[in-house]
Design a protein around this motif. Structure first.
Motif, PDB file in Angstrom:
ATOM      1  N   VAL A 191     -16.527  -4.364   2.389  1.00  0.00           N
ATOM      2  CA  VAL A 191     -17.865  -4.563   2.956  1.00  0.00           C
ATOM      3  C   VAL A 191     -18.921  -4.664   1.857  1.00  0.00           C
ATOM      4  CG1 VAL A 191     -19.653  -3.501   4.380  1.00  0.00           C
ATOM      5  CG2 VAL A 191     -17.282  -3.481   5.162  1.00  0.00           C
ATOM      6  N   ASP A 192     -18.835  -3.791   0.863  1.00  0.00           N
ATOM      7  CA  ASP A 192     -19.807  -3.818  -0.232  1.00  0.00           C
ATOM      8  C   ASP A 192     -19.747  -5.134  -1.007  1.00  0.00           C
ATOM      9  OD1 ASP A 192     -20.616  -1.313   0.474  1.00  0.00           O
ATOM     10  OD2 ASP A 192     -19.731  -0.274  -1.246  1.00  0.00           O
ATOM     11  N   ALA A 193     -18.547  -5.696  -1.109  1.00  0.00           N
ATOM     12  CA  ALA A 193     -18.374  -6.964  -1.832  1.00  0.00           C
ATOM     13  C   ALA A 193     -18.656  -8.182  -0.952  1.00  0.00           C
ATOM     14  CB  ALA A 193     -16.956  -7.051  -2.382  1.00  0.00           C
ATOM     15  N   LYS A 194     -18.934  -7.944   0.321  1.00  0.00           N
ATOM     16  CA  LYS A 194     -19.156  -9.032   1.284  1.00  0.00           C
ATOM     17  C   LYS A 194     -17.957  -9.991   1.329  1.00  0.00           C
ATOM     18  CE  LYS A 194     -24.193  -8.806   1.000  1.00  0.00           C
ATOM     19  NZ  LYS A 194     -25.460  -9.541   0.760  1.00  0.00           N
ATOM     20  N   THR A 195     -16.777  -9.383   1.259  1.00  0.00           N
ATOM     21  CA  THR A 195     -15.526 -10.134   1.399  1.00  0.00           C
ATOM     22  C   THR A 195     -15.011  -9.934   2.811  1.00  0.00           C
ATOM     23  OG1 THR A 195     -14.965  -9.825  -0.942  1.00  0.00           O
ATOM     24  CG2 THR A 195     -13.156 -10.389   0.549  1.00  0.00           C
ATOM     25  N   PHE A 196     -14.744 -11.012   3.531  1.00  0.00           N
ATOM     26  CA  PHE A 196     -14.273 -10.893   4.906  1.00  0.00           C
ATOM     27  C   PHE A 196     -12.923 -10.193   4.952  1.00  0.00           C
ATOM     28  CE2 PHE A 196     -17.213 -14.502   5.622  1.00  0.00           C
ATOM     29  CZ  PHE A 196     -17.971 -13.937   6.636  1.00  0.00           C
TER      30      PHE A 196
ATOM     31  N   ASP B 249       0.811  -1.225   0.000  1.00  0.00           N
ATOM     32  CA  ASP B 249       0.000   0.000   0.000  1.00  0.00           C
ATOM     33  C   ASP B 249       0.842   1.272   0.000  1.00  0.00           C
ATOM     34  OD1 ASP B 249       0.864   0.435   2.662  1.00  0.00           O
ATOM     35  OD2 ASP B 249      -0.880  -0.584   3.489  1.00  0.00           O
ATOM     36  N   GLY B 250       2.177   1.132   0.125  1.00  0.00           N
ATOM     37  CA  GLY B 250       3.049   2.301   0.122  1.00  0.00           C
ATOM     38  C   GLY B 250       2.765   3.288   1.236  1.00  0.00           C
ATOM     39  N   GLN B 251       2.028   2.856   2.251  1.00  0.00           N
ATOM     40  CA  GLN B 251       1.596   3.684   3.384  1.00  0.00           C
ATOM     41  C   GLN B 251       0.704   4.837   2.913  1.00  0.00           C
ATOM     42  OE1 GLN B 251       4.801   4.729   6.046  1.00  0.00           O
ATOM     43  NE2 GLN B 251       3.443   5.640   7.558  1.00  0.00           N
ATOM     44  N   LYS B 252      -0.024   4.632   1.806  1.00  0.00           N
ATOM     45  CA  LYS B 252      -0.877   5.673   1.236  1.00  0.00           C
ATOM     46  C   LYS B 252      -2.318   5.171   1.134  1.00  0.00           C
ATOM     47  CE  LYS B 252       2.923   7.586  -1.510  1.00  0.00           C
ATOM     48  NZ  LYS B 252       3.428   7.817  -2.884  1.00  0.00           N
ATOM     49  N   PRO B 253      -3.287   5.909   1.691  1.00  0.00           N
ATOM     50  CA  PRO B 253      -4.682   5.470   1.666  1.00  0.00           C
ATOM     51  C   PRO B 253      -5.225   5.197   0.262  1.00  0.00           C
ATOM     52  CG  PRO B 253      -4.415   7.258   3.235  1.00  0.00           C
ATOM     53  CD  PRO B 253      -3.122   7.139   2.496  1.00  0.00           C
ATOM     54  N   ASP B 254      -4.895   6.053  -0.702  1.00  0.00           N
ATOM     55  CA  ASP B 254      -5.443   5.850  -2.054  1.00  0.00           C
ATOM     56  C   ASP B 254      -4.865   4.600  -2.705  1.00  0.00           C
ATOM     57  OD1 ASP B 254      -2.931   7.146  -2.114  1.00  0.00           O
ATOM     58  OD2 ASP B 254      -3.323   8.047  -4.070  1.00  0.00           O
ATOM     59  N   VAL B 255      -3.591   4.329  -2.433  1.00  0.00           N
ATOM     60  CA  VAL B 255      -2.964   3.117  -2.978  1.00  0.00           C
ATOM     61  C   VAL B 255      -3.557   1.878  -2.310  1.00  0.00           C
ATOM     62  CG1 VAL B 255      -0.798   1.853  -3.286  1.00  0.00           C
ATOM     63  CG2 VAL B 255      -0.841   4.333  -3.562  1.00  0.00           C
ATOM     64  N   GLY B 256      -3.739   1.942  -0.998  1.00  0.00           N
ATOM     65  CA  GLY B 256      -4.342   0.814  -0.283  1.00  0.00           C
ATOM     66  C   GLY B 256      -5.730   0.502  -0.811  1.00  0.00           C
ATOM     67  N   LYS B 257      -6.500   1.533  -1.085  1.00  0.00           N
ATOM     68  CA  LYS B 257      -7.847   1.342  -1.637  1.00  0.00           C
ATOM     69  C   LYS B 257      -7.774   0.669  -3.001  1.00  0.00           C
ATOM     70  CE  LYS B 257     -12.092   3.956  -2.676  1.00  0.00           C
ATOM     71  NZ  LYS B 257     -12.193   3.720  -4.134  1.00  0.00           N
ATOM     72  N   GLN B 258      -6.858   1.142  -3.853  1.00  0.00           N
ATOM     73  CA  GLN B 258      -6.701   0.554  -5.188  1.00  0.00           C
ATOM     74  C   GLN B 258      -6.297  -0.916  -5.110  1.00  0.00           C
ATOM     75  OE1 GLN B 258      -3.819   3.094  -7.069  1.00  0.00           O
ATOM     76  NE2 GLN B 258      -5.167   4.885  -7.027  1.00  0.00           N
ATOM     77  N   LYS B 259      -5.380  -1.231  -4.207  1.00  0.00           N
ATOM     78  CA  LYS B 259      -4.927  -2.618  -4.064  1.00  0.00           C
ATOM     79  C   LYS B 259      -6.054  -3.499  -3.521  1.00  0.00           C
ATOM     80  CE  LYS B 259      -0.854  -1.813  -5.669  1.00  0.00           C
ATOM     81  NZ  LYS B 259       0.398  -2.038  -4.947  1.00  0.00           N
ATOM     82  N   THR B 260      -6.848  -2.957  -2.615  1.00  0.00           N
ATOM     83  CA  THR B 260      -7.993  -3.704  -2.092  1.00  0.00           C
ATOM     84  C   THR B 260      -8.996  -3.988  -3.202  1.00  0.00           C
ATOM     85  OG1 THR B 260      -7.711  -2.684   0.085  1.00  0.00           O
ATOM     86  CG2 THR B 260      -9.858  -3.681  -0.391  1.00  0.00           C
ATOM     87  N   GLU B 261      -9.268  -2.995  -4.037  1.00  0.00           N
ATOM     88  CA  GLU B 261     -10.180  -3.186  -5.171  1.00  0.00           C
ATOM     89  C   GLU B 261      -9.659  -4.250  -6.122  1.00  0.00           C
ATOM     90  OE1 GLU B 261     -10.318   0.769  -6.674  1.00  0.00           O
ATOM     91  OE2 GLU B 261     -11.968   1.402  -5.334  1.00  0.00           O
ATOM     92  N   LYS B 262      -8.361  -4.233  -6.410  1.00  0.00           N
ATOM     93  CA  LYS B 262      -7.762  -5.231  -7.302  1.00  0.00           C
ATOM     94  C   LYS B 262      -7.940  -6.637  -6.748  1.00  0.00           C
ATOM     95  CE  LYS B 262      -3.257  -7.113  -8.583  1.00  0.00           C
ATOM     96  NZ  LYS B 262      -3.316  -8.313  -7.729  1.00  0.00           N
ATOM     97  N   LEU B 263      -7.634  -6.794  -5.463  1.00  0.00           N
ATOM     98  CA  LEU B 263      -7.712  -8.120  -4.852  1.00  0.00           C
ATOM     99  C   LEU B 263      -9.130  -8.675  -4.886  1.00  0.00           C
ATOM    100  CD1 LEU B 263      -5.330  -7.463  -1.836  1.00  0.00           C
ATOM    101  CD2 LEU B 263      -4.938  -9.137  -3.652  1.00  0.00           C
ATOM    102  N   ILE B 264     -10.096  -7.819  -4.652  1.00  0.00           N
ATOM    103  CA  ILE B 264     -11.484  -8.278  -4.584  1.00  0.00           C
ATOM    104  C   ILE B 264     -12.103  -8.417  -5.971  1.00  0.00           C
ATOM    105  CG2 ILE B 264     -13.805  -7.616  -3.828  1.00  0.00           C
ATOM    106  CD1 ILE B 264     -12.465  -6.406  -1.318  1.00  0.00           C
ATOM    107  N   GLN B 265     -11.911  -7.425  -6.817  1.00  0.00           N
ATOM    108  CA  GLN B 265     -12.594  -7.412  -8.108  1.00  0.00           C
ATOM    109  C   GLN B 265     -11.877  -8.221  -9.179  1.00  0.00           C
ATOM    110  OE1 GLN B 265     -13.045  -3.227  -8.910  1.00  0.00           O
ATOM    111  NE2 GLN B 265     -14.427  -2.894  -7.176  1.00  0.00           N
ATOM    112  N   SER B 266     -10.544  -8.200  -9.192  1.00  0.00           N
ATOM    113  CA  SER B 266      -9.785  -8.919 -10.222  1.00  0.00           C
ATOM    114  C   SER B 266      -9.312 -10.291  -9.753  1.00  0.00           C
ATOM    115  CB  SER B 266      -8.572  -8.078 -10.664  1.00  0.00           C
ATOM    116  OG  SER B 266      -8.985  -6.846 -11.200  1.00  0.00           O
TER     117      SER B 266
END
Length: 390
Positions: free
Chosen positions: A111-116, A71-88
């Motif tokens: 939470v929206d994806a219902k992924t633990f 996540d590079g200690q950056k909120p926007d990067v962490g969000k992007q990586k979380t989206e990748k893991l869940i969606q891709s």
């Protein structure tokens, strides 16, 4: 064109649907693996991998695949990586998260994806309160709890006044609020510093000294903790004003803080010498697997995250589509935690003991942390009543 629209519709539908149970258990792990705080992320990864070794690298009879993201200690990067893991990548679980601001930015996606999502460190107050979710669990604490324990210890020591210093982000605010919620003396000053770039604390130390406070409390994890403690000692303030800490001294920072850390107490829910069989095995095997390194509470919490996930997968015999059953199993905390037994509150934050830790020097001159006493037993965070889950 009709075909193109149809394909677009199918793609959108696929992104919106949770992944079906597959032949492997896929886990995404978001942490910091670059920059000055990468040592924390590496320790978490080391410990998660050790847990998988202890589990035979299978859960519920299925091989485990872990995808680590920085996540590079950056909120926007962490969000992007979380989206990748869940969606891709369509992971079954997502874990990790050192920083509260990164977790808060990533939370809605999971939470929206219902992924633990299993937080192995970050514990913002919102997560324990209004943003609690059936799909989010913690294997650490709510941020305020550890400094609350230190506030109680300061009362026991008869401390009458304190000057507070911490970083200006979600966890920093929670930490100082935690101390204030239990400390009965006077808070004579409160300073927040730029995070994570500020590593010169001379101005804050001068203010603390001039305040005539009887003590100082700080929260600075990682490199900032090393710099603060060394500057505190070099300025000669260590000999004048006692320092109390949370998350500032650990097995990663000790080799750099050296003797400056001796005599400075901290509070924590896990210390390397807790006397249970699982913890002894963890510490011993970690030191064998990762020569020259000692595990930290970051790692212990990541290890427990793997064990919590395993308990859920085993309960459903590998069928990760059974989300209600997995949630019910995880709520039992039905695994052998490195900290010893604990239970979950209604908000999925551990109800647990907090210990006083101190730095000791062995006969070989090596510094380590040891448990001195139990400060508080079965502590529950103070935000659980704001959680809609009952």
């Amino acid at each position: 064109m009709k075909t193109a629209f149809w394909l677009a519709g199918v793609t959108a539908l696929a992104l919106a649907q949770p992944a079906l149970a597959g032949d492997t258990i896929k886990i995404g792990f978001v942490s910091t693996f670059s920059g000055p705080t990468a040592v924390i992320g590496n320790d978490m990864r080391n410990s998660f991998e050790l847990a998988l070794d202890h589990l035979g690298r299978k859960m519920g009879g299925k091989p485990v695949e872990v995808i680590y993201e920085d996540d590079g200690q950056k909120p926007d990067v962490g969000k992007q990586k979380t989206e990748k893991l869940i969606q891709s990548d369509k992971v079954d679980f997502i874990a990790g998260y050192i920083w509260s601001n990164v977790l808060l930015a990533s939370l809605k996606t999971a939470v929206d994806a219902k992924t633990f999502l299993i937080s192995a460190n970050a514990g913002p107050s919102q997560l324990a309160g209004e943003l609690c979710s059936p799909y989010v669990f913690s294997t650490s604490w709510q941020n305020d709890q550890t400094p609350q324990a230190m506030g109680l210890y300061m009362n026991q020591k008869g401390v009458k006044s304190v000057f507070l210093i911490g970083p200006n982000y979600a966890a920093g605010k929670d930490m100082l609020a935690g101390v204030k919620s239990t400390f009965k003396g006077e808070v004579v000053g409160e300073e927040y510093t730029v995070w994570p770039s500020q590593l010169d604390f001379s101005a804050e130390l001068t203010k603390a000294k001039n305040s005539k406070a009887e003590s100082i409390f700080v929260f600075y994890p990682g490199a900032a903790g090393v710099q603060f403690l060394n500057q505190y000692a070099q300025a000669g303030i260590k000999a004048q004003i006692p320092l109390y800490t949370a998350f500032t001294i650990d097995e990663l920072s000790l080799p750099l803080q050296k003797d400056n850390a001796i005599g400075i107490p901290g509070a924590q829910e896990w210390v390397n010498d807790l006397p249970n069989a699982e913890n002894k095995r963890f510490v011993e095997d970690y030191r064998k697997k990762y020569t020259g390194l000692r595990p930290t509470y970051y790692g212990a919490q990541a290890y427990d995250a793997a064990q919590l996930i395993n308990s859920a997968v085993v309960a459903v015999k590998g069928d990760t589509d059974k989300k209600d059953a997995m949630k019910a199993e995880m709520e039992k905390a039905n695994f052998k935690s490195l900290r010893g037994p604990f239970r979950y509150g209604n908000n999925h934050i551990p109800i647990q003991n907090f210990y006083l830790q101190d730095v000791v020097k062995g006969a070989d001159g090596e510094l380590s942390l040891k448990t001195v006493a139990t400060i508080v037993k079965d502590d529950q965070d103070r935000f659980h009543d704001k959680c809609a889950m009952k």
